[in-house]
Write a protein that holds these residues in place. Structure first.
Motif, short mmCIF file in Angstrom:
data_model
loop_
_atom_site.label_atom_id
_atom_site.label_comp_id
_atom_site.label_asym_id
_atom_site.label_seq_id
_atom_site.Cartn_x
_atom_site.Cartn_y
_atom_site.Cartn_z
N ALA A 169 0.81 -1.21 0.00
CA ALA A 169 0.00 0.00 0.00
C ALA A 169 0.85 1.27 0.00
CB ALA A 169 -0.94 -0.01 1.21
N VAL A 170 1.86 1.29 0.85
CA VAL A 170 2.56 2.55 1.15
C VAL A 170 3.85 2.71 0.36
CG1 VAL A 170 3.48 3.96 3.03
CG2 VAL A 170 1.53 2.46 3.45
N ASP A 171 4.47 1.58 -0.05
CA ASP A 171 5.77 1.63 -0.72
C ASP A 171 6.75 2.51 0.06
OD1 ASP A 171 7.74 1.22 -2.66
OD2 ASP A 171 7.09 2.97 -3.82
N PRO A 172 6.93 2.23 1.36
CA PRO A 172 7.72 3.14 2.20
C PRO A 172 9.21 3.07 1.91
CG PRO A 172 7.23 1.15 3.41
CD PRO A 172 6.50 1.03 2.09
N ASP A 173 9.90 4.15 2.24
CA ASP A 173 11.35 4.14 2.17
C ASP A 173 11.94 3.50 3.42
OD1 ASP A 173 11.74 5.77 -0.31
OD2 ASP A 173 10.61 7.23 0.87
N TRP A 174 11.18 3.55 4.52
CA TRP A 174 11.60 2.96 5.79
C TRP A 174 10.42 2.25 6.44
CZ3 TRP A 174 16.40 3.38 8.32
CH2 TRP A 174 17.32 4.28 7.76
N ILE A 175 10.73 1.20 7.20
CA ILE A 175 9.77 0.61 8.13
C ILE A 175 10.25 0.93 9.53
CG2 ILE A 175 8.77 -1.53 9.04
CD1 ILE A 175 9.08 -2.72 6.24
N GLN A 176 9.39 1.55 10.32
CA GLN A 176 9.72 1.83 11.72
C GLN A 176 9.00 0.84 12.61
OE1 GLN A 176 9.41 5.90 13.01
NE2 GLN A 176 9.04 5.33 15.14
N ALA B 115 15.52 -8.30 12.16
CA ALA B 115 16.31 -8.80 11.03
C ALA B 115 15.42 -9.51 10.01
CB ALA B 115 17.40 -9.73 11.53
N MET B 116 14.43 -10.25 10.52
CA MET B 116 13.53 -10.99 9.63
C MET B 116 12.68 -10.03 8.79
SD MET B 116 10.77 -13.92 10.78
CE MET B 116 12.03 -14.60 11.88
N ILE B 117 12.16 -8.98 9.43
CA ILE B 117 11.34 -8.01 8.70
C ILE B 117 12.19 -7.25 7.69
CG2 ILE B 117 10.06 -5.83 8.98
CD1 ILE B 117 8.96 -7.02 11.62
N ARG B 118 13.40 -6.94 8.05
CA ARG B 118 14.31 -6.24 7.14
C ARG B 118 14.57 -7.10 5.91
NH1 ARG B 118 19.88 -5.62 6.17
NH2 ARG B 118 20.54 -3.44 5.87
N SER B 119 14.81 -8.39 6.13
CA SER B 119 15.08 -9.31 5.01
C SER B 119 13.83 -9.50 4.16
CB SER B 119 15.55 -10.65 5.56
OG SER B 119 15.71 -11.59 4.53
N ARG B 120 12.68 -9.68 4.82
CA ARG B 120 11.43 -9.94 4.09
C ARG B 120 11.02 -8.74 3.24
NH1 ARG B 120 7.29 -13.60 4.79
NH2 ARG B 120 5.28 -12.98 3.91
N SER B 121 11.18 -7.55 3.80
CA SER B 121 10.69 -6.35 3.14
C SER B 121 11.66 -5.78 2.10
CB SER B 121 10.39 -5.26 4.17
OG SER B 121 11.59 -4.81 4.79
N GLY B 122 12.95 -6.02 2.31
CA GLY B 122 13.94 -5.42 1.44
C GLY B 122 14.07 -3.92 1.64
#
Length: 214
Positions: A76-83, A94-101
């Motif tokens: 939906a958001v195509d964010p530059d960052w996930i907080q 680490a898992m969310i970072r890997s999953r989201s790219g």
């Protein structure tokens, strides 16, 4: 590029987002957490993200999200960052970072020296955000308008890009920057007239206070 990075979080209307962008915010944050007075659903977050695209880095704030929510927020958001602003473990970050790219910003609540150990533990995060630790009775993990004792950071070798949050306002942000030596700040309740209602005037005042401190 400005030497101090400014994030305005909890933006929920086109007008206040435009105020943040016009003032020169480097990052703009959208909160997807239903208990928050700043909560936006993913459709509104999508529209706000489109409005900010190319003008500032867009941040989606999630609290202990499962994989389905991470995927939905990305689409939906195509964010530059996930907080991540919940109780996410270093492994989950680490898992969310890997999953989201996408780069991940991890908020850590600070109330005492003991809480600082989490900074090292969360080495997988691309940026650490230091917030005031909410009291046990608090309904929200952040955005409570409280500052922690900045003196706790004295002498610490913090990761590059560490962002200061918690109780910052146009009136105290210059002191906070001077005392901590940090070069990135995040504000939400400090630029509001009431919970969830951002003030264009206070946003402009906050950014101005930071820029005069560069």
């Amino acid at each position: 590029m400005p030497s101090i990075r400014i994030k305005i979080c909890g933006l929920s209307t086109p007008d206040t987002l435009d105020a943040a962008l016009s003032a020169g915010a480097d990052l703009v944050g959208f909160v997807h957490f239903q208990k928050s007075p700043r909560h936006v659903d993913l459709e509104r977050a999508r529209l706000l993200s489109e409005q900010a695209k190319g003008r500032a880095e867009r941040v989606i704030l999630l609290v202990d999200p499962d994989d389905a929510l991470v995927d939905a927020a990305l689409e939906a958001v195509d964010p530059d960052w996930i907080q991540l602003h919940g109780r996410e473990t270093p492994e989950r970050v680490a898992m969310i970072r890997s999953r989201s790219g996408r780069p991940v910003m991890k908020a850590i609540g600070i109330a005492s020296h003991a809480d600082l150990a989490a900074i090292v533990a969360h080495g997988a995060a691309d940026r650490i955000l230091l917030d005031a630790k909410p009291p046990p009775s608090a309904a929200l993990p952040g955005g409570n308008g409280h500052a922690f004792d900045w003196g706790l950071l004295s002498g610490m070798d913090l990761p590059l890009g560490t962002m200061l949050s918690g109780g910052l306002t146009p009136e105290n942000v210059a002191e906070a920057l001077t005392r901590t030596g940090l070069r990135a700040v995040d504000v939400s309740s400090g630029v509001e007239t009431r919970p969830g209602e951002k003030s264009a005037e206070r946003i402009a005042a906050f950014v101005s206070a930071v820029r005069t401190n560069e």
